[in-house]
Design a protein around this motif. Structure first.
Motif, mmCIF file in Angstrom:
data_model
loop_
_atom_site.group_PDB
_atom_site.id
_atom_site.type_symbol
_atom_site.label_atom_id
_atom_site.label_comp_id
_atom_site.label_asym_id
_atom_site.label_seq_id
_atom_site.Cartn_x
_atom_site.Cartn_y
_atom_site.Cartn_z
ATOM 1 N N CYS A 1 0.726 -1.164 -0.205
ATOM 2 C CA CYS A 1 0.046 0.061 -0.073
ATOM 3 C C CYS A 1 0.744 1.190 0.074
ATOM 4 O O CYS A 1 0.250 2.321 -0.266
ATOM 5 C CB CYS A 1 -0.964 0.033 1.348
ATOM 6 S SG CYS A 1 0.041 0.098 2.720
ATOM 7 N N ILE A 2 2.151 1.075 0.534
ATOM 8 C CA ILE A 2 3.251 2.300 0.358
ATOM 9 C C ILE A 2 4.299 1.849 -0.204
ATOM 10 O O ILE A 2 4.795 0.857 0.156
ATOM 11 C CB ILE A 2 3.189 2.945 1.822
ATOM 12 C CG1 ILE A 2 1.983 3.495 2.252
ATOM 13 C CG2 ILE A 2 4.541 4.036 1.668
ATOM 14 C CD1 ILE A 2 2.139 4.037 3.767
ATOM 15 N N LEU A 3 4.797 2.687 -1.160
ATOM 16 C CA LEU A 3 6.258 2.234 -1.569
ATOM 17 C C LEU A 3 7.093 3.505 -1.716
ATOM 18 O O LEU A 3 6.580 4.643 -1.713
ATOM 19 C CB LEU A 3 6.223 1.828 -3.334
ATOM 20 C CG LEU A 3 5.402 0.690 -3.817
ATOM 21 C CD1 LEU A 3 5.340 0.491 -5.166
ATOM 22 C CD2 LEU A 3 6.112 -0.861 -2.902
ATOM 23 N N SER B 1 0.705 2.297 8.535
ATOM 24 C CA SER B 1 -0.828 2.051 8.276
ATOM 25 C C SER B 1 -1.101 2.402 6.888
ATOM 26 O O SER B 1 -0.521 3.391 6.508
ATOM 27 C CB SER B 1 -1.436 2.641 9.325
ATOM 28 O OG SER B 1 -1.554 3.859 9.519
ATOM 29 N N CYS B 2 -1.895 1.836 6.342
ATOM 30 C CA CYS B 2 -2.274 1.928 4.983
ATOM 31 C C CYS B 2 -3.517 2.806 5.103
ATOM 32 O O CYS B 2 -4.447 2.575 6.036
ATOM 33 C CB CYS B 2 -2.788 0.696 4.211
ATOM 34 S SG CYS B 2 -1.235 -0.396 3.760
ATOM 35 N N GLY B 3 -3.742 3.906 4.293
ATOM 36 C CA GLY B 3 -4.654 5.008 4.398
ATOM 37 C C GLY B 3 -5.790 4.479 3.428
ATOM 38 O O GLY B 3 -5.422 4.259 2.252
ATOM 39 N N SER B 4 -7.131 4.752 3.612
ATOM 40 C CA SER B 4 -8.084 4.435 2.845
ATOM 41 C C SER B 4 -9.310 5.154 3.349
ATOM 42 O O SER B 4 -9.408 5.489 4.469
ATOM 43 C CB SER B 4 -8.549 2.832 2.708
ATOM 44 O OG SER B 4 -8.951 2.384 3.941
ATOM 45 N N ASN B 5 -10.112 5.446 2.162
ATOM 46 C CA ASN B 5 -11.479 6.258 2.691
ATOM 47 C C ASN B 5 -11.112 7.446 3.344
ATOM 48 O O ASN B 5 -11.761 7.680 4.637
ATOM 49 C CB ASN B 5 -12.398 5.354 3.524
ATOM 50 C CG ASN B 5 -12.667 3.926 2.802
ATOM 51 O OD1 ASN B 5 -13.201 4.268 1.597
ATOM 52 N ND2 ASN B 5 -13.027 2.967 3.465
ATOM 53 N N SER C 1 -2.122 8.041 5.122
ATOM 54 C CA SER C 1 -1.113 6.623 5.302
ATOM 55 C C SER C 1 0.166 7.119 6.142
ATOM 56 O O SER C 1 0.712 8.245 6.190
ATOM 57 C CB SER C 1 -0.772 6.520 3.898
ATOM 58 O OG SER C 1 -1.825 5.963 3.009
ATOM 59 N N ILE C 2 0.450 6.026 6.893
ATOM 60 C CA ILE C 2 1.645 6.336 7.796
ATOM 61 C C ILE C 2 2.785 5.263 7.614
ATOM 62 O O ILE C 2 2.504 4.228 7.390
ATOM 63 C CB ILE C 2 1.205 6.277 9.537
ATOM 64 C CG1 ILE C 2 0.044 6.915 9.515
ATOM 65 C CG2 ILE C 2 2.453 6.290 10.242
ATOM 66 C CD1 ILE C 2 0.155 8.466 9.611
ATOM 67 N N PHE D 1 6.425 9.447 9.010
ATOM 68 C CA PHE D 1 5.803 10.173 7.813
ATOM 69 C C PHE D 1 4.253 10.117 7.703
ATOM 70 O O PHE D 1 3.884 8.783 7.785
ATOM 71 C CB PHE D 1 6.487 9.886 6.572
ATOM 72 C CG PHE D 1 7.893 9.954 6.469
ATOM 73 C CD1 PHE D 1 8.746 10.961 5.938
ATOM 74 C CD2 PHE D 1 8.666 8.956 6.994
ATOM 75 C CE1 PHE D 1 9.816 11.170 5.815
ATOM 76 C CE2 PHE D 1 10.196 8.923 6.853
ATOM 77 C CZ PHE D 1 10.617 10.030 6.328
ATOM 78 N N GLY D 2 3.545 11.185 7.806
ATOM 79 C CA GLY D 2 2.189 11.251 7.726
ATOM 80 C C GLY D 2 1.802 11.900 6.410
ATOM 81 O O GLY D 2 1.998 12.881 6.005
#
Length: 314
Positions: free
Chosen positions: A137-139, A169-173, A177-178, A190-191
């Motif tokens: 979910c994050i690269l 954590s993956c961000g959604s809705n 994303s952290i 990083f936020g």
């Protein structure tokens, strides 16, 4: 009579004062001549001789009338040495200024101590997945360096990807994303926010404990690394972003995608201004147009000058 004259002359010479008694001798000669004449007329030669002897005035030397100038040492001014009038300048060490006493020793200044610059950090590849079998979910790919200034001291620290753990954590809705990167000495949080289908880095929390230095800074009002959701942000050149007045984040060979990752691959990259070479095209076009205009103006001026010369010839 001649005898009397000779006798008188001899007497004057014998006295050695002929020069001083010329007038007296002349008088005597005159008197003697007169007397002799009278005697010759009235008396016999013998009495004449006697009378002449009696009437002859023998002038004794008159040294008193001779002015003998004795040496007058008194009139000769002999200047004896006057050491009293000679001013002898004795050494005056008291008037000598000792440079050492007047030398001002500058006090140590509060110069900022800057540590030697660190080499560029190693580039690390960081991937965050919800679980082991899920898609990322994050690269992120980047080299990270933190510069911290505390008082007069300034130090820099590199994040070593070989000893860095990835979490977050993956961000959604609409959630953030952290991405958390943590080593033995550096912790970075990083936020990323997703607003109007565009993402950006809006917060950063940094905690460093290394080489006797410990500091923690947080900024939740950033606006960095912005791009459209479904694409990545990329800046290959070194980029320095001020997190606080005492902390600066340096990134090298950065590419990050916090939302919309597909097949564990970066999507189309939005390049930073430093990497964007498209700005060269307007510059080149503008330079070409300026050169063309200059050539036209020069040609026009030459043609007009030739025409003016032709009119003058006619």
């Amino acid at each position: 009579m001649f005898r009397h004259f000779c006798l008188t002359v001899l007497l004057v010479i014998a006295s050695g004062k002929l020069s001083s008694t010329q007038s007296t001798v002349a008088t005597t000669i005159a008197a003697t001549t007169t007397t002799a004449t009278t005697t010759t007329t009235t008396t016999a030669p013998i009495p004449t001789t006697t009378t002449a002897a009696a009437n002859t005035t023998t002038l004794a030397p008159t040294p008193a009338n001779t002015t003998t100038l004795a040496p007058t040492p008194a009139n000769t001014t002999t200047l004896a040495p006057t050491p009293a009038n000679t001013t002898t300048l004795a050494p005056t060490p008291a008037n000598t200024t000792t440079p050492a006493a007047n030398t001002t020793t500058p006090a140590p200044t509060n110069a900022t101590t800057t540590a030697p610059p660190l080499p560029n950090p190693k580039t690390g590849n960081y991937t965050l997945k919800p679980n082991v079998n899920a898609t990322a979910c994050i690269l992120a790919r980047m080299g990270l360096q933190i510069s911290f200034k505390q008082g007069a001291d300034a130090q820099s620290f590199n994040l070593d990807p070989a000893v860095t753990n990835v979490s977050g954590s993956c961000g959604s809705n609409g959630s953030d994303s952290i991405l958390i990167l943590q080593s033995d000495t550096i912790y970075m949080d990083f936020g990323f926010s997703n607003v109007s289908n565009r993402f950006r880095l809006h917060s950063l929390n940094v905690n460093v404990t290394a080489s006797g230095v410990k500091f923690t800074v947080t900024n939740s009002s950033l606006s960095l690394w912005e791009a459209s959701v479904g694409s990545s942000y990329m800046c290959k050149k070194e980029q320095s972003d001020e997190i606080t007045s005492s902390v600066t984040l340096h990134t090298f060979d950065l590419q990050i995608q916090p939302f919309g990752v597909e097949d564990d691959q970066f999507s189309t990259a939005h390049e930073c201004a430093m990497d964007d070479s498209s700005i060269l095209i307007p510059i080149i076009v503008g330079a070409a147009l300026a050169g063309l205009i200059l050539i036209v103006v020069i040609a026009y001026m030459i043609g007009r000058r030739k025409t003016y010369v032709g009119y003058q010839t006619l």
